[in-house]
Structures are given as C-alpha cells and as structure tokens.
Scaffold this motif. Structure first.
Motif, mmCIF file in Angstrom:
data_model
loop_
_atom_site.group_PDB
_atom_site.id
_atom_site.type_symbol
_atom_site.label_atom_id
_atom_site.label_comp_id
_atom_site.label_asym_id
_atom_site.label_seq_id
_atom_site.Cartn_x
_atom_site.Cartn_y
_atom_site.Cartn_z
ATOM 1 N N SER A 1 0.809 -1.219 0.000
ATOM 2 C CA SER A 1 0.000 0.000 0.000
ATOM 3 C C SER A 1 0.835 1.259 0.000
ATOM 4 C CB SER A 1 -0.923 0.006 1.219
ATOM 5 O OG SER A 1 -0.168 -0.032 2.413
ATOM 6 N N ARG A 2 2.141 1.163 0.228
ATOM 7 C CA ARG A 2 2.963 2.361 0.282
ATOM 8 C C ARG A 2 3.600 2.695 -1.073
ATOM 9 N NH1 ARG A 2 8.442 0.796 1.343
ATOM 10 N NH2 ARG A 2 8.637 -1.458 1.652
ATOM 11 N N LEU A 3 3.004 2.221 -2.155
ATOM 12 C CA LEU A 3 3.525 2.519 -3.488
ATOM 13 C C LEU A 3 3.420 4.008 -3.795
ATOM 14 C CD1 LEU A 3 2.049 -0.408 -5.605
ATOM 15 C CD2 LEU A 3 4.431 -0.096 -4.957
ATOM 16 N N GLU A 4 4.423 4.525 -4.497
ATOM 17 C CA GLU A 4 4.394 5.906 -4.973
ATOM 18 C C GLU A 4 4.089 5.976 -6.470
ATOM 19 O OE1 GLU A 4 7.259 8.696 -2.580
ATOM 20 O OE2 GLU A 4 8.379 6.927 -3.242
ATOM 21 N N ALA A 5 4.331 4.916 -7.193
ATOM 22 C CA ALA A 5 4.044 4.869 -8.630
ATOM 23 C C ALA A 5 3.502 3.491 -8.969
ATOM 24 C CB ALA A 5 5.304 5.156 -9.451
ATOM 25 N N LEU A 6 2.490 3.464 -9.854
ATOM 26 C CA LEU A 6 1.838 2.209 -10.223
ATOM 27 C C LEU A 6 1.522 2.234 -11.709
ATOM 28 C CD1 LEU A 6 0.478 -0.483 -9.529
ATOM 29 C CD2 LEU A 6 -1.573 0.798 -8.900
ATOM 30 N N CYS A 7 1.957 1.204 -12.428
ATOM 31 C CA CYS A 7 1.693 1.052 -13.851
ATOM 32 C C CYS A 7 0.951 -0.264 -14.068
ATOM 33 C CB CYS A 7 2.991 1.057 -14.657
ATOM 34 S SG CYS A 7 4.014 2.520 -14.411
ATOM 35 N N LEU A 8 -0.179 -0.189 -14.770
ATOM 36 C CA LEU A 8 -1.015 -1.364 -14.993
ATOM 37 C C LEU A 8 -1.257 -1.537 -16.484
ATOM 38 C CD1 LEU A 8 -3.664 -0.712 -12.197
ATOM 39 C CD2 LEU A 8 -1.700 -2.237 -12.067
ATOM 40 N N GLN A 9 -1.047 -2.766 -16.993
ATOM 41 C CA GLN A 9 -1.258 -3.069 -18.393
ATOM 42 C C GLN A 9 -2.091 -4.344 -18.478
ATOM 43 O OE1 GLN A 9 0.387 -5.865 -20.218
ATOM 44 N NE2 GLN A 9 -0.869 -5.326 -21.977
ATOM 45 N N GLY A 10 -3.166 -4.288 -19.257
ATOM 46 C CA GLY A 10 -4.021 -5.449 -19.383
ATOM 47 C C GLY A 10 -5.359 -5.074 -19.991
ATOM 48 N N THR A 11 -6.418 -5.731 -19.534
ATOM 49 C CA THR A 11 -7.767 -5.475 -20.039
ATOM 50 C C THR A 11 -8.716 -5.383 -18.850
ATOM 51 O OG1 THR A 11 -7.290 -6.722 -22.065
ATOM 52 C CG2 THR A 11 -9.607 -6.286 -21.550
ATOM 53 N N VAL A 12 -9.227 -4.198 -18.617
ATOM 54 C CA VAL A 12 -10.189 -3.939 -17.545
ATOM 55 C C VAL A 12 -11.278 -3.045 -18.123
ATOM 56 C CG1 VAL A 12 -10.581 -2.921 -15.277
ATOM 57 C CG2 VAL A 12 -8.469 -4.201 -15.725
ATOM 58 N N GLN A 13 -12.506 -3.437 -18.007
ATOM 59 C CA GLN A 13 -13.602 -2.693 -18.633
ATOM 60 C C GLN A 13 -14.082 -1.529 -17.783
ATOM 61 O OE1 GLN A 13 -16.628 -5.563 -19.585
ATOM 62 N NE2 GLN A 13 -15.438 -6.487 -21.242
ATOM 63 N N VAL A 14 -14.077 -1.673 -16.463
ATOM 64 C CA VAL A 14 -14.646 -0.650 -15.586
ATOM 65 C C VAL A 14 -13.691 -0.394 -14.428
ATOM 66 C CG1 VAL A 14 -16.593 -0.028 -14.089
ATOM 67 C CG2 VAL A 14 -16.992 -1.357 -16.175
ATOM 68 N N LEU A 15 -13.481 0.899 -14.135
ATOM 69 C CA LEU A 15 -12.803 1.298 -12.918
ATOM 70 C C LEU A 15 -13.872 1.606 -11.885
ATOM 71 C CD1 LEU A 15 -9.785 3.616 -13.824
ATOM 72 C CD2 LEU A 15 -9.776 1.231 -13.122
ATOM 73 N N SER A 16 -14.030 0.738 -10.904
ATOM 74 C CA SER A 16 -15.091 0.902 -9.913
ATOM 75 C C SER A 16 -14.705 1.954 -8.881
ATOM 76 C CB SER A 16 -15.370 -0.438 -9.226
ATOM 77 O OG SER A 16 -14.178 -0.920 -8.615
ATOM 78 N N ALA A 17 -15.661 2.313 -8.039
ATOM 79 C CA ALA A 17 -15.438 3.330 -7.024
ATOM 80 C C ALA A 17 -14.360 2.883 -6.045
ATOM 81 C CB ALA A 17 -16.751 3.615 -6.289
#
Length: 988
Positions: free
Chosen positions: A145-161
């Motif tokens: 949880s203490r990440l300062e930078a996050l990169c995500l690659q893939g397939t996601v249809q919805v970013l939920s709340a």
C-alpha cells in the motif's frame, strides 16, 4: 485450510495510540502516529498484556491479547508453529505478486537492462509495474500500500469506485487497460496523485468514458495524459487547478473546439476562478501530437487559454490557423513532422515565440525575408530538413538565439556559416550528420559564446587549432564517428575552457596525452578506434571520467601517477595489453569501473597482476567470456556496493562458477546481478557474509538449483530477488522456494511464475517450474518414511520399557517423548515463550549491561541481533513480587544469560537467579539454555553447584569478556552466534 477468524473482543486500542480507530477485527489503522514509525516492518512488539505486530507494509499495527493467542493455540491445527506463522502472514500480504515488478527507483539502473518497467517521474521511489491485468481488484489487493508509482497493463472494462483507495501516497498512475469506463469516485482517496496517464500502445482510438467529477479528488495533479483514446462520450470534465501538463495524443480529435467542450475550465469565461491574472499560465504544456484528423480550427476556439508550450507534432493542422485560436500567450511551439516548407514567421512574430521546433519537415532553404518575425527566438530546431545553406543575415536577424539544432541536413562538404555580430549569444550548435568533410580556418569565429559544439557523424578527417579558433568558452566538443586519423599537436590550444571531449569511432591508432594540452579543466574523455588503440603519456591530471573502445587497447606508459583523480573508467575491448611488467595499474580514486569484452584484470591467474587494489571502488560492471568470469577474484575492494557479472559472448559456459570464492571479500555489497555465468547451484555459503545485499538478480541461467541450505538465510534474504529468463532444475530440493516466495514478508520475488525447469541439460519439455513443485513435491517421501519408521521403533521400545522395572531415568525419558509428541501435535511449550533471553546481572554491572550488552543484542540487524530481552528493572511489573517475577520470566525465556563478576558472586539476587536458572535446566531439560558471561577472570569453583553446572553446560556456554579492545568485535560475534543458536534450539 480455512483460517479461523478472531472475534472483535480480542482487539482494542493501545494506550500509546490514541488516534487509532478499529476498522475491522483484523486491522487497527494508524493514520498519524509515531508509535511504529521507526519500527521495522513485520516487527513484533510485546508487553505483559498485549502483543503488537507491525504489518509488512509499515502502515498498520495489530494488537492481539493473550487470550487470542491462547485461542489460536487451541485451534485444531496440525502444527502450532504453522498456525502462528499463518496468523502473522495474514496481517501483511506477501510481496510476491505474479505478473508484477516491484522495485525501488534507486535500483532501476541495475535492473532496467533485464526487467521491464514503466517510465517514472523524477523523485518517485517505490513503484510497481503489472502486466496482463484482468482482475483489477485481485491484482491491487496483493500490492504494497505504500507505493508511490503504479503502472497497470491489461484489459479492464470498468474502474469501480475507490479502486485505488489502498494507496494513499500514490503519486503516479499509468493505465494501459484497453477500452475502459471510469465510474464516479474511482480515484477517491488518491489525494496525493500528481501524474495520471491513460495510454494505449497502438496508434488507434479506444473508447474512454470519464465522468465530469472524476478528477475532483486530485488537488495536486500536475500531468494528465490521454494517448490512443477517444473521449467523445465524455464532456464537461473539470480539470484540477494544479494541472500544468495536458496531453491528448493519437485521439479522434478533428477540431480544436472539442477541447473547450471536453474541458470547459481551460478558458477563463467558464472557469470557476475568474480572478486569476490574464498572464499567469493555466497550462505549461498542451500536447496534441499525432492527431491525424486534426485539421479544423474554429475562430476563437481557444479564446483566453493561457499556455506556455503547444505541441502539434505529426498533425495536418496548418500553423497559420493558430493565429485565430484566441491564445493569449505562447512561448514554445513544436511543429515536428507537419509538412512545413517555410519558416512560419507570422506565427512566430504574433506570439513572440522563444522556442520553435521544426524537426523532420521539408524546409530546404531559408530566405532573408523569412527571418524578420523570428527575432524573439532563443531555441530553434531544424533537425532533418534537407537544408543546404543558411542565409547571410541568419545570426544577425536572430540576436536572442541560444540553441540551434541543424543536425541531419546537407550543409557539407565544407562548412560555411553566415557571418554575424561578434556578440552572438549562441551557446549550443549541433551540426551532426551533415556530410562535412572540412572545416575552414576560424569557422566559428562569429560564435564566441559557443559552449557546446556537436560535429558527430560527419566525414571530418583533419583538425587543427585554426579550425577551432575563437571558441575560448567552449566546454563540450563531440567528434564521434568521423574519419579522423591524425590530430596535430596543439589542436586544442584555442579551447582553454573545454571540459568534455568525445572521439569515439575514429581511425586514430596512436593517441598521446600530449594531444590534450590546452584545456585547463578537461574532466571527461571518450576515445575509440575500430581496431587498435595505443595510448602514450602524459595525461591531464584533471580527468574524472575516461572511456576507451577498440578491439585491442594497449598502454605504453606507467599508470602509477597517470590517473590519480579518475573516478569513472570504462573499457570495451577484446583484449587489453598492459604496461611493462614492472608496473601496475593505479587508480586510487576510482569509483565506477565498467569492463566489457576485456580479459579479467581481477583474475588470479593473470600474468601481469593488473589492478591489484581499488580502495574506493563502488560499482563494478564486468562482461567477458566464460573463462575470464570463472577466474574472477575480487580483493582489495572494501567499498564495493554494486557488482554485475555477465557473459558477453552469449554462449553457455562449460565450467561452473564458484560464487562463494568471488564474494568472499566484498562485505559491503548491496547489488549483485549475474547473467549467464553458469551458477548451477546456489547455497548458503555464497551469501552468508553479505549482510547489506538489497538486490539479487539472476538472468539467463540454465538448469539452476537452489540448495535447501538457503532457507537459513530467509530472514536476511535481499529485499529484492529477480529471476529473469532462468531455467531451474526439476527437483524437489527446490520445493521450499514456492512457499518462501508466496509468504515471505521481507523479500519481493519476481519471475518464478514464468520460469520453467528441466530434469537435465538435454530435457526440452519446458515444464512450468511452479507446476512441477505443486504436482510432484507436495510431500517429502523420505521424511515421511523416516517419521513412520522412527515412530514404530519408539512405540516398540516404549512397550518394552513399560513392562520392565521402574528405573529412575524412565520418568525423564517419558517427559522427553511427551514433549516431542505435543510439539508434533501443535501443543509445544514454545507458545509460552515471551522473551528470547533473560539477562541476569548485579547492580554494580548495570552500567556496562545497559551501555554495551543491551544495544548489541536488542537493536535490529545489522547493529544488533534483534532479540527480545527481559531485564528485571525494566520488565518486572510495579508491585510484583520479585521472586515470582523472576521465576515466571525465566520460564517465559528461551535462554538465560548470567553476567558474572566478583560483585555478582557477592549479590544474593544474582546467586538466586543463577540457582533458579540451574534448576530449570536440570529439572526441565530441553526447555531453556543457560549461558555464563564472565566480565573478569573468576575461579569456576566459586560458582554454586559447580559440578552440577559443569555436567550440564557445554564448553561453548562459557564466555569470557576480553580485556583488549581489539578482541571486542570477535567477542560480540561469538556471543551473538551462541545466543542465536540457543534461541533456534528452543524453536526447533
């Protein structure tokens, strides 16, 4: 196996954590408290009433009451140790995350060659890069949880709340998730975010829906980027007032008017803040590059937009149409690859541009009539425009010009620069790749302020001081990849301020240090030839960085006094011929050393003994052939922190490299990267003394085995372990790797999920490594057979003994068997241990105990041993009976350490504590260990019950404190080792 949840009644606030709030039965959040801010991750804090556990992210503290621990002990588990380990592991998720790279940005220079990662912003430290993301919630749940930078690659249809609510200090978020719909509140809780990127690698327009209030949580957002996305279904998106960079590349935008519809707050008339100054910029950079359909510009489309830099690279938009957009102010304009054939002087004059980038266009000539509107330019880029010449009034018409890029044009074969005023402000001129063959005398006389001159990639074969005359302030000269064969003596005489000179890819075979005379502060030098490069002295004493490239590099002079100040040395050659045999290389100030393709100058079998000692060396990067790597010996390198070894040939070596011999004398090593060096097996002997190792990277290893002995190092394993393109051995001896990687709290392990294993060198089945372990190594058949046979023999022996006479020692044997059976059933007495060591001492020795002994044992590694100590004056309760507290504390400690002196022998309390410790050792064998530490010489016969002590204590249980200070370090090491062994014996 299902884990039993603890009821809420077993958790409460700690008196030193008044701000904590209970969020659920397993989590006590710590938003702002210093109670555990300096506590190591995973540390366990214990007092008489509660047990506190700091989770492995360093963000939460969990308090567990003794009744909870007792309830855990009563759970129906096969082993109590497994129960407690599972409980502690459940408090902090494991670092190992399939498909993700987790690292510290300070290590990027060491891993970027082997491990893919995403671009980061400066100043960010802890980051994660995940690929093939399909279940976003599942991926994020196992990330720290203490990440300062996050990169995500893939397939996601919805970013939920509240999708990223677990990362309160996140500052950079880069999303490559295909077509996506963002819901309101998706970024709730990410209040520290400064950079947000929506990207798709292919140049196409994917659908992206962004609610109007999606960016409201970002009060510090500075950069917002949409690349490869179409936002047609979104409108009226409110931009944060802190935004300074807005990017929309490869989108479906056709008209600049669409910007106002998407982001109405871009212009003042629709902005909620209307009192801002008309000249204070709302945006620093607006990047609309690669919008292939952007052709239309409605009148006043950007009315009132305050902007410093506009980028329109690879767009069909006519530059002249920018005059009607309504922009109030513009400093920098980029029109790269837009098909422009003439300088846009009207646009430049209208905005009084300071920077104009016209690279990769079709400008073949510049007329004097094109220059009047460009008088304000300070930076002009005309890269790759097929220019044949510059107009005669070029420099006089651009009096403010400071940087000019004319690379990849056709200004050769003879350079002719237009004459200009001697007061020209030009400081950087790039003439690379222009087909230049000759430089006329005083070619740069009209540019006296020039500080950087780039002439690489031309056909220059001759240089003299007359050609470079007048450049008395030049600091950087680049002559890479020219046809230079000979340099005249004194050719740098007119460059007294030169600090950096590059001559790579030339035809110079003999280079003397005399050719560098003239500059007073030359500190960076790069030399390179196609085949031979022979070096002669003398050399400037101001050199800090030296790079040499050739097939064969030969030194024709003694280096004893040549490079006393050199800090960075890079050698790339197939062979290095040393100086005469009676001299050695001498680099007393060297800190960074790179060798590629060179024979091992650290090799023990080398005839000339090159580089015997480098006392200040911190970074060593050595890529060579297998035979040289095999014989590498590192000695005289007490400060080495980064070591990279690799096979430059790419072939699999035939002989096994003995890693323990290489790492024998580098105790300060922090980074170890090995590529294709044929390790075959890793064991504990390779890393036992590397206490400061943070990163271990193994790349391109074939049939690698991980010895079981490595399990001893699990608490001290490096913080990051990377396996890149590694093939393991298909053997169950590696079975410990999977649970270690899945549950370890202190080490992040990368690359196991994609690794394969082979039975032998000829096996090509490509069996997944983890699948093999799961399918064939669930149970250790040899161990099971041993337990079965041992139990059968024990039962038969017990029946025989029970039928015999009542021998006195039978009770002790029965107690030992009962203890072993209870341990196997998960009822071991270990659950009652609260302390590792009980310290017994008298009042006269208290000062030494508190000042020397306690820090050496109680402080975390590496300063101490990290043991939990029990001190009577500190840990006994107020008003508690001292004898009861003494007996209880000894029973709750795995070992007892008695500090003995003549004062202690005369102290009644010390004698009582020694007698109690002896009693526990004799009456309850196997429950405690007694160690005696003599501060001064004492006759052993003065000890109470000496003969009984001598019978039960081993020789190594007696320790004498040395009188000489030179022996103290060895004493502390011996004491820590003995106490660690005693604690481990009680854990067994």
């Amino acid at each position: 196996m299902k884990r039993k949840q603890l009821p809420p009644r077993h958790f409460k606030r700690h008196p030193r954590a008044a701000e904590w709030t209970i969020t659920d039965t397993m989590n006590v959040s710590k938003p702002d408290s210093s109670f555990a801010s300096n506590t190591p991750q995973g540390a366990i804090l214990v007092n008489r009433a509660w047990v506190g556990v700091v989770d492995f992210h360093g963000t939460n503290v969990y308090l567990i009451s003794p009744s909870s621990l007792e309830e855990v002990r009563r759970m129906k588990r096969p082993l109590l140790s497994f129960t407690l380990l599972s409980l502690l592991m459940s408090l902090g998720c494991a670092w190992t995350t399939p498909g993700c790279t987790i690292a510290d940005s300070s290590l990027l220079s060491n891993i970027s060659y082997y491990i893919p990662f995403c671009p980061l912003a400066p100043g960010l430290q802890f980051f994660a890069s995940c690929s093939h993301v399909n279940d976003l919630a599942q991926t994020l749940a196992v990330l720290p949880s203490r990440l300062e930078a996050l990169c995500l690659q893939g397939t996601v249809q919805v970013l939920s709340a509240n999708a990223f609510g677990r990362f309160p200090i996140l500052k950079l978020l880069r999303l490559q998730l295909g077509p996506i719909r963002v819901t309101s509140g998706a970024f709730q809780g990410v209040t520290q975010l400064q950079h947000l990127f929506f990207e798709h690698p292919a140049p196409c327009c994917l659908s992206l829906f962004l609610p109007a209030d999606a960016l409201q949580p970002f009060g510090l957002l500075r950069s917002l980027s949409f690349e490869g996305y179409c936002l047609n279904s979104s409108h009226s998106i409110q931009l944060p007032l802190s935004l300074s960079h807005l990017t929309m590349r490869h989108s479906c935008m056709t008209d600049l008017q669409e910007l106002k519809e998407l982001f109405p707050s871009l212009v003042p008339d629709s902005s909620p803040i209307g009192s801002s100054s008309s000249w204070s910029p709302f945006l620093e950079v607006l990047d609309l590059s690669a919008n292939l359909q952007l052709r239309q510009v409605d009148a006043r489309a950007l009315q009132g937009l305050q902007l410093h830099s506009l980028r329109l690279e690879s767009t069909p938009l006519n530059a002249g149409e920018l005059l009607g957009t309504g922009l109030l102010h513009l400093d920098s304009l980029s029109l790269v690859d837009t098909g422009i054939k003439k300088l846009p002087r009207d646009v430049t004059a209208n905005f009084e541009l300071c920077a104009l980038d016209l690279g990769r266009n079709q400008i073949q000539s510049i007329e004097d009539d094109d220059l009047p509107g460009c008088h304000s330019l300070e930076h002009l880029n005309l890269h790759a425009n097929s220019l044949h010449a510059l107009p005669t009034r070029f420099f006089s018409a651009l009096p403010q010009l400071q940087r000019l890029n004319l690379s990849m044009n056709q200004l050769g074969p003879t350079l002719v620069l237009p004459a200009g005023p001697v007061s020209s402000n030009l400081s950087m001129l790039d003439l690379s790749l222009n087909g230049l063959r000759a430089l006329p005398a005083r070619a740069f006389f009209s540019l006296p302020q020039l500080q950087e001159l780039w002439l690489g990639g031309n056909n220059i074969s001759h240089l003299s001081s007359e050609m470079l005359g007048g450049l008395r302030w030049l600091k950087t000269l680049d002559l890479n990849w020219n046809q230079i064969k000979v340099l005249e003596p004194g050719w740098l005489a007119s460059l007294p301020a030169l600090t950096s000179l590059t001559l790579l890819g030339t035809h110079i075979e003999n280079f003397s240090g005399r050719l560098l005379q003239g500059p007073q502060q030359l500190s960076h030098l790069q030399l390179g030839a196609w085949e031979f490069l022979t070096l002669y002295n003398p050399w400037p004493s101001t050199l800090l960085s030296l790079e040499l490239r050739a097939e064969i590099v030969e030194f024709k002079f003694s280096l004893r006094e040549a490079f006393l100040s050199l800090e960075n040395l890079a050698l790339q050659a197939y062979w290095v011929l040393p100086p005469p045999t009676n001299t050695t290389f001498h680099f007393p100030s060297l800190r960074h050393f790179t060798l590629r393709g060179c024979p091992s100058i650290f090799s023990s079998h080398h005839t000339y003994g090159l580089f015997p000692q480098l006392p200040l060396l911190e970074h060593l990067h050595f890529w060579s052939d297998p035979q040289e790597i095999e014989h590498v010996q590192l000695s005289g390198l007490p400060r080495l922190r980064v070591l990279e070894l690799g096979d430059v040939t790419g072939f699999y070596p035939s002989n096994q490299m003995k890693l323990e011999e290489i790492l024998m004398e580098v105790p300060q090593l922090e980074v170890l990267a090995l590529s294709n060096v044929n390790l075959e097996d890793l064991s504990v002997s390779s890393f036992r003394d590397l206490r400061f190792l943070r990163l271990l990277l193994l790349n391109s290893e074939r049939v690698l085995g991980l010895n079981r002995s490595l399990q001893e190092l699990i608490p001290q394993m490096p913080q990051y372990v990377y396996f890149s393109d590694v093939i393991f051995k298909c053997q169950c001896e590696n079975s410990w790797v999977e649970p270690w990687a899945a549950r370890t709290p202190n080490t992040f392990v990368y690359g196991l999920e994609n690794s394969i294993c082979m039975v032998n060198g000829s096996d090509r089945s490509k069996t997944p490594f983890l699948s093999f372990l799961s399918a064939y190594c669930l149970d250790d058949l040899e161990f099971q057979s041993f337990l079965t046979s041992f139990t059968l023999v024990l039962l038969l022996t017990s029946f025989a003994l029970l039928g015999g006479p009542n021998w006195p020692w039978l009770h002790h044997l029965w107690a030992l068997c009962r203890a072993w059976w209870l341990k196997m059933g998960g009822w071991h007495h270990r659950s009652h241990y609260v302390y590792d060591v009980f310290i017994s001492y008298c009042g006269q020795d208290q000062a030494w105990v508190l000042a020397e002994l306690i820090p050496a044992l109680e402080k975390p590694f590496p300063d101490g041993e990290g043991l939990r100590l029990c001190l009577p004056e500190r840990d006994f309760g107020v008003g508690q009976d001292r004898i009861d507290a003494m007996a209880s504390s000894m029973e709750s400690s795995r070992a007892t350490l008695c500090v003995l002196s003549r004062h202690a022998l005369g102290s009644p309390w010390s004698n009582l504590e020694l007698r109690l410790a002896t009693y526990h050792m004799v009456a309850k064998p196997g429950t405690a260990r007694l160690l005696l530490l003599f501060l001064e010489p004492i006759d052993r016969r003065q000890l109470c019950g000496y003969h009984r002590l001598a019978r039960w204590l081993q020789q190594e249980d007696y320790l004498d404190f040395p009188k000489r200070s030179v022996d103290w370090e060895a004493f502390w090491s011996k004491l820590r080792k003995r106490l660690r062994k005693a604690v481990q014996e009680r854990e067994a």
